[in-house]
Motif scaffolding. Structure first.
Motif, PDB file in Angstrom:
ATOM      1  N   VAL A 194       7.523   8.387  11.887  1.00 25.33           N
ATOM      2  CA  VAL A 194       6.555   9.306  12.463  1.00 25.33           C
ATOM      3  C   VAL A 194       5.501   8.481  13.189  1.00 25.33           C
ATOM      4  O   VAL A 194       4.886   7.588  12.610  1.00 25.33           O
ATOM      5  N   TRP A 195       5.332   8.796  14.476  1.00 27.28           N
ATOM      6  CA  TRP A 195       4.302   8.163  15.289  1.00 27.28           C
ATOM      7  C   TRP A 195       3.161   9.154  15.465  1.00 27.28           C
ATOM      8  O   TRP A 195       3.393  10.340  15.695  1.00 27.28           O
ATOM      9  N   MET A 196       1.933   8.668  15.379  1.00 30.58           N
ATOM     10  CA  MET A 196       0.789   9.545  15.592  1.00 30.58           C
ATOM     11  C   MET A 196      -0.321   8.786  16.298  1.00 30.58           C
ATOM     12  O   MET A 196      -0.468   7.573  16.132  1.00 30.58           O
ATOM     13  N   HIS A 197      -1.062   9.507  17.122  1.00 25.55           N
ATOM     14  CA  HIS A 197      -2.275   8.905  17.661  1.00 25.55           C
ATOM     15  C   HIS A 197      -3.470   9.732  17.239  1.00 25.55           C
ATOM     16  O   HIS A 197      -3.364  10.924  16.950  1.00 25.55           O
ATOM     17  N   ALA A 198      -4.608   9.061  17.157  1.00 22.15           N
ATOM     18  CA  ALA A 198      -5.820   9.663  16.610  1.00 22.15           C
ATOM     19  C   ALA A 198      -7.020   9.170  17.408  1.00 22.15           C
ATOM     20  O   ALA A 198      -6.905   8.278  18.259  1.00 22.15           O
ATOM     21  N   GLU A 199      -8.178   9.754  17.128  1.00 22.82           N
ATOM     22  CA  GLU A 199      -9.389   9.404  17.869  1.00 22.82           C
ATOM     23  C   GLU A 199      -9.706   7.914  17.756  1.00 22.82           C
ATOM     24  O   GLU A 199      -9.459   7.293  16.718  1.00 22.82           O
ATOM     25  N   PRO A 200     -10.257   7.333  18.834  1.00 23.26           N
ATOM     26  CA  PRO A 200     -10.608   5.910  18.804  1.00 23.26           C
ATOM     27  C   PRO A 200     -11.500   5.578  17.610  1.00 23.26           C
ATOM     28  O   PRO A 200     -12.475   6.274  17.321  1.00 23.26           O
ATOM     29  N   GLY A 201     -11.135   4.532  16.902  1.00 14.48           N
ATOM     30  CA  GLY A 201     -11.936   4.057  15.794  1.00 14.48           C
ATOM     31  C   GLY A 201     -11.702   4.758  14.471  1.00 14.48           C
ATOM     32  O   GLY A 201     -12.266   4.343  13.454  1.00 14.48           O
ATOM     33  N   THR A 202     -10.869   5.804  14.456  1.00 10.93           N
ATOM     34  CA  THR A 202     -10.638   6.526  13.202  1.00 10.93           C
ATOM     35  C   THR A 202      -9.414   6.018  12.455  1.00 10.93           C
ATOM     36  O   THR A 202      -9.158   6.446  11.328  1.00 10.93           O
ATOM     37  N   GLN A 203      -8.653   5.122  13.071  1.00 14.10           N
ATOM     38  CA  GLN A 203      -7.385   4.711  12.459  1.00 14.10           C
ATOM     39  C   GLN A 203      -7.575   3.950  11.150  1.00 14.10           C
ATOM     40  O   GLN A 203      -6.740   4.055  10.244  1.00 14.10           O
ATOM     41  N   ASP A 204      -8.665   3.198  11.024  1.00 21.08           N
ATOM     42  CA  ASP A 204      -8.885   2.461   9.773  1.00 21.08           C
ATOM     43  C   ASP A 204      -9.057   3.420   8.602  1.00 21.08           C
ATOM     44  O   ASP A 204      -8.450   3.245   7.533  1.00 21.08           O
ATOM     45  N   ALA A 238      -6.431   4.012   5.470  1.00 19.11           N
ATOM     46  CA  ALA A 238      -6.927   3.844   4.102  1.00 19.11           C
ATOM     47  C   ALA A 238      -6.631   5.082   3.263  1.00 19.11           C
ATOM     48  O   ALA A 238      -6.209   4.973   2.095  1.00 19.11           O
ATOM     49  N   TYR A 239      -6.823   6.267   3.846  1.00 16.14           N
ATOM     50  CA  TYR A 239      -6.533   7.494   3.105  1.00 16.14           C
ATOM     51  C   TYR A 239      -5.032   7.607   2.825  1.00 16.14           C
ATOM     52  O   TYR A 239      -4.626   7.916   1.691  1.00 16.14           O
ATOM     53  N   LEU A 240      -4.216   7.377   3.822  1.00 14.12           N
ATOM     54  CA  LEU A 240      -2.771   7.489   3.623  1.00 14.12           C
ATOM     55  C   LEU A 240      -2.283   6.488   2.576  1.00 14.12           C
ATOM     56  O   LEU A 240      -1.450   6.826   1.726  1.00 14.12           O
ATOM     57  N   GLU A 241      -2.788   5.273   2.632  1.00 16.43           N
ATOM     58  CA  GLU A 241      -2.389   4.264   1.645  1.00 16.43           C
ATOM     59  C   GLU A 241      -2.770   4.704   0.230  1.00 16.43           C
ATOM     60  O   GLU A 241      -2.022   4.467  -0.728  1.00 16.43           O
ATOM     61  N   SER A 242      -3.918   5.354   0.100  1.00 16.66           N
ATOM     62  CA  SER A 242      -4.373   5.771  -1.231  1.00 16.66           C
ATOM     63  C   SER A 242      -3.533   6.885  -1.811  1.00 16.66           C
ATOM     64  O   SER A 242      -3.585   7.147  -3.021  1.00 16.66           O
ATOM     65  N   MET A 243      -2.721   7.551  -0.965  1.00 18.51           N
ATOM     66  CA  MET A 243      -1.937   8.700  -1.413  1.00 18.51           C
ATOM     67  C   MET A 243      -0.445   8.394  -1.516  1.00 18.51           C
ATOM     68  O   MET A 243       0.356   9.307  -1.715  1.00 18.51           O
ATOM     69  N   LYS A 244      -0.050   7.144  -1.413  1.00 21.09           N
ATOM     70  CA  LYS A 244       1.379   6.810  -1.405  1.00 21.09           C
ATOM     71  C   LYS A 244       2.040   7.041  -2.758  1.00 21.09           C
ATOM     72  O   LYS A 244       3.185   7.531  -2.821  1.00 21.09           O
ATOM     73  N   PHE A 245       1.400   6.644  -3.829  1.00 20.77           N
ATOM     74  CA  PHE A 245       1.952   6.764  -5.177  1.00 20.77           C
ATOM     75  C   PHE A 245       3.366   6.178  -5.216  1.00 20.77           C
ATOM     76  O   PHE A 245       3.570   5.040  -4.857  1.00 20.77           O
ATOM     77  N   PHE A 246       4.347   6.980  -5.639  1.00 17.10           N
ATOM     78  CA  PHE A 246       5.703   6.453  -5.764  1.00 17.10           C
ATOM     79  C   PHE A 246       6.629   6.893  -4.622  1.00 17.10           C
ATOM     80  O   PHE A 246       7.849   6.762  -4.725  1.00 17.10           O
ATOM     81  N   TYR A 247       6.050   7.413  -3.554  1.00 18.75           N
ATOM     82  CA  TYR A 247       6.876   7.856  -2.427  1.00 18.75           C
ATOM     83  C   TYR A 247       7.370   6.656  -1.622  1.00 18.75           C
ATOM     84  O   TYR A 247       6.686   5.630  -1.503  1.00 18.75           O
ATOM     85  N   ARG A 248       8.547   6.814  -1.059  1.00 18.49           N
ATOM     86  CA  ARG A 248       9.151   5.764  -0.245  1.00 18.49           C
ATOM     87  C   ARG A 248       8.630   5.883   1.187  1.00 18.49           C
ATOM     88  O   ARG A 248       9.292   6.439   2.067  1.00 18.49           O
ATOM     89  N   VAL A 249       7.456   5.352   1.402  1.00 15.71           N
ATOM     90  CA  VAL A 249       6.825   5.410   2.724  1.00 15.71           C
ATOM     91  C   VAL A 249       6.115   4.091   3.001  1.00 15.71           C
ATOM     92  O   VAL A 249       5.656   3.410   2.083  1.00 15.71           O
TER      93      VAL A 249
END
Length: 321
Positions: free
Chosen positions: A102-112, A116-127
């Motif tokens: 999945v490719w996504m683009h977001a507002e400038p400067g919001t990617q960090d 960080a949020y996505l990484e915090s929600m990975k748990f045991f998922y294969r992502v």
């Protein structure tokens, strides 16, 4: 990130949130007309690029996003939001799946913050989540463009055009081959004309999706299981949002456009009257003249004549009261 296209003749740097790309290349209205006619391209290389790969990517994102993506077909573009626990808009994402990532683009400067949020929600998922901003640049081709896209490059195709995730090293060569270039001001003028909200412009810290017209386009009402879903359902089923997005035709005799945050009041109350909202984005359009989007209180009459600062403004409904 500063675009190499800023070194081209006539390029005038954008300011504020769009710093890093060109505001225009010397002729704003010519650039708008080219985009409206389906030619040229817009350098959006300042936007953040994030990827999510792995076998669980769609099922996992389905749990986090406001959009229904568990069965997203390869090549199908979609928009999605990430909300706070209280239902306020935190991230706006523009996605496509290429069959493996999945490719996504977001507002400038919001990617960090997004990563960080996505990484915090990975748990045991294969992502696997990756910030690809340093390696890939977003280029926009308007609807009707016949510009070719290199093999193997991911593309989001929408009614407004194609967003191309181009290798950053190829940006200058691709732009030279598929111009004319149009700056971010031309792109923004067409966005305002189309009533499309943008995070950080039409939103503030308390914006909920209903206020700016993201219900249906970025929020799927037949799914739950995401942060902030309770607020979305409650407002949809039991109430109305406190504010609504409007489109404004501004007095064309004014030299200076009202900037972001300019107070909006009833014309009958004059420039010292009670503030009922604020300008979110204003632009000069090649056909419509000065235009703007604004966020106003829900109970403002839809036929009320308004003032943006001291500029007369006639409104069109975007979000129903």
């Amino acid at each position: 990130m500063k675009s190499p296209l800023l070194s081209l003749p006539g390029a005038v740097p954008a300011e504020g949130r769009d710093e890093g790309v060109a505001a225009h290349y010397g002729d704003l209205f010519r650039e708008q007309r080219a985009l409206a006619d389906g030619s040229g391209l817009v350098d959006l290389s300042h936007r953040g690029v994030v990827t999510v790969s792995g076998g669980d990517r769609l099922a996992w994102l389905h749990l986090l996003l406001t959009q229904h993506v568990s069965e997203l077909a390869p090549g199908q573009a979609t928009d999605a939001l990430i909300l706070t626990a209280n239902g306020h808009v935190e991230h706006a994402l523009y996605l496509v799946d290429d069959g493996e990532t999945v490719w996504m683009h977001a507002e400038p400067g919001t990617q960090d913050g997004l990563v960080a949020y996505l990484e915090s929600m990975k748990f045991f998922y294969r992502v696997e989540v990756a910030d690809r901003t340093e390696d890939f640049a977003v280029v926009h081709l308007p609807a009707g463009s016949i510009a070719e896209v290199p093999d193997g490059v991911t593309v989001r195709e929408t009614a407004y055009g194609r967003d191309v995730f181009l290798p950053r090293a190829d940006l200058e060569e691709y732009a030279a081959a598929h111009g004319p270039l149009a700056g971010i001001l031309a792109y923004e003028a067409l966005r305002v004309e189309a009533h499309r909200p943008r995070l950080g412009f039409e939103t503030d810290h308390r914006t909920i999706p209903h206020e700016v017209g993201w219900i249906g386009t970025a929020v799927h009402l037949q799914k739950g299981c995401y942060r902030g879903q309770e607020t979305v359902a409650r407002v949809q089923n039991l109430g109305r949002p406190p504010r609504r997005l409007v489109f404004l035709h501004l007095d064309g005799s004014e030299v200076v456009l009202p900037g972001h945050g300019t107070p909006v009041r009833l014309a009958a109350d004059g420039p010292e009257g009670r503030q009922l909202g604020f300008i979110t984005t204003s632009a000069r359009h090649h056909e419509l003249g000065p235009i703007a989007l604004a966020l106003v209180k829900r109970n403002v009459a839809v036929d009320a004549q308004l003032l943006a600062g001291e500029t007369a403004a006639a409104q069109e409904v975007v979000v129903e009261p």
